[in-house]
Design a protein around this motif. Structure first.
Motif: not given
Length: 340
Positions: A16-31, A65-70, A77-83
């Protein structure tokens, strides 16, 4: 047996840790966000008395705000923003009680080499452009350009909110300093597919020069269809001479059979130290209505902004407001702003 179970659990956790690390590398989230407050005395032309106020926002409206990119591969890239706007003076959500939770932006979309395509509640680019075309940004408290354009108590020359609902927006990539955007805001009125908002916007940047042009048609105010559409355009430019940055804008709105407005605006930002700048701006509107005398409104602001750090500044502003059918009035405030 116990040792075997312990090994299985440990293996599962590692997986699960490895899977989580892979997801973090593929997707970014910013507050991120901004919080500001101001305190002062405010009086508009025509008001009976001034009001002492501690308000939330100032040069910018406070928000979280919260924004992310995959990364989808192939440069896409898939992108989103919630503000969400909020009021730090009272701790309440939104700019007012009618705002939805994600009142500033709530969209999802795609971005790649061909540009950006987004769907949802989105900031009106005419309002967004004012952040670069005024020394006071797109402040709904201190910027004469924004006050006369979008704030009801100052005339609200442009119909509608600074944020549009149900928007499909395409933004082009930057080419030779130019970037354009096209918006279509569905009105969602049964049997009337043409009742919708539309906007066409463009910005051009070349060195110290910036120019913007926005044109829009408003047929729906938030979710309420209007009896008659409003057409509006804004053209502005700014140039940084080093010792001073100058701003100039022109705006025109028209509602068939109702009223026409013309606005002219000029401003400057004068650095006086490595951390401090003097800000000045004046805007004048002329409102023409059938069968009535023309109305004029002149709003001016002068301020001093001092940057304490990269993220925190303090400032003081004095504003004067004068309508043709009322006496002049003044407002003064001091404020603090912090970004995170």
């Amino acid at each position: 047996m116990k040792s075997r179970k312990t090994g299985m659990v440990a293996g599962l956790l590692v997986g699960l840790g490895s899977l989580f690390a892979m997801n973090v590398q593929a997707q970014s989230l910013e507050i991120y966000g901004l919080i500001g407050t101001y305190v002062g005395s405010f009086k508009r032309s025509g008001d009976a008395a001034s009001v002492r106020q501690l308000g939330g926002g100032g040069l910018n409206t406070s928000f979280l705000g919260f924004r992310g990119k995959e990364d989808l591969g192939g440069g896409m890239n898939a992108i989103f923003a919630l503000e969400s706007f909020f009021r730090p003076d009272t701790g309440e959500q939104g700019r007012n009680a009618t705002d939805p939770f994600f009142s500033r932006n709530a969209w999802v979309g795609f971005e790649g080499n061909a540009g950006r395509l987004t769907f949802g509640r989105q900031t009106n680019p005419t309002y967004a452009a004012m952040s670069q075309l005024s020394p006071f940004g797109n402040s709904v408290v201190f910027s004469p350009l924004t006050l006369q354009s979008f704030v009801a108590t100052y005339g609200s020359n442009i119909v509608g909110d600074t944020v549009w609902n149900n928007v499909i927006q395409y933004q082009s990539p930057t080419m030779g300093g130019f970037r354009g955007s096209l918006l279509y805001g569905l009105g969602e009125v049964a049997g009337h597919p043409g009742v919708a908002n539309m906007g066409l916007h463009g910005t051009y940047v070349s060195g110290k020069f910036l120019a913007a042009l926005s044109a829009q048609r408003v047929r729906v105010n938030i979710s309420t269809p209007l009896p008659t559409q409003q057409d509006a355009w804004l053209a502005g430019a700014t140039y940084d001479f080093g010792v001073v940055r100058v701003y100039g804008n022109a705006e025109h709105t028209s509602i068939e059979g109702d009223r026409t407005t013309r606005l002219f605006d000029a401003g400057l930002s004068l650095p006086v130290s490595a951390a401090g700048s003097i800000l000045m701006e004046v805007a004048q509107s002329r409102i023409e209505m059938p069968g009535k005398s023309d109305l004029r409104r002149t709003t001016s602001s002068i301020g001093y902004d001092y940057r304490l750090s990269k993220r925190t500044d303090v400032y003081a502003v004095y504003s004067n407001d004068k309508r043709s059918n009322a006496g002049s009035a003044g407002s003064a405030a001091v404020a603090v702003r912090h970004t995170f």
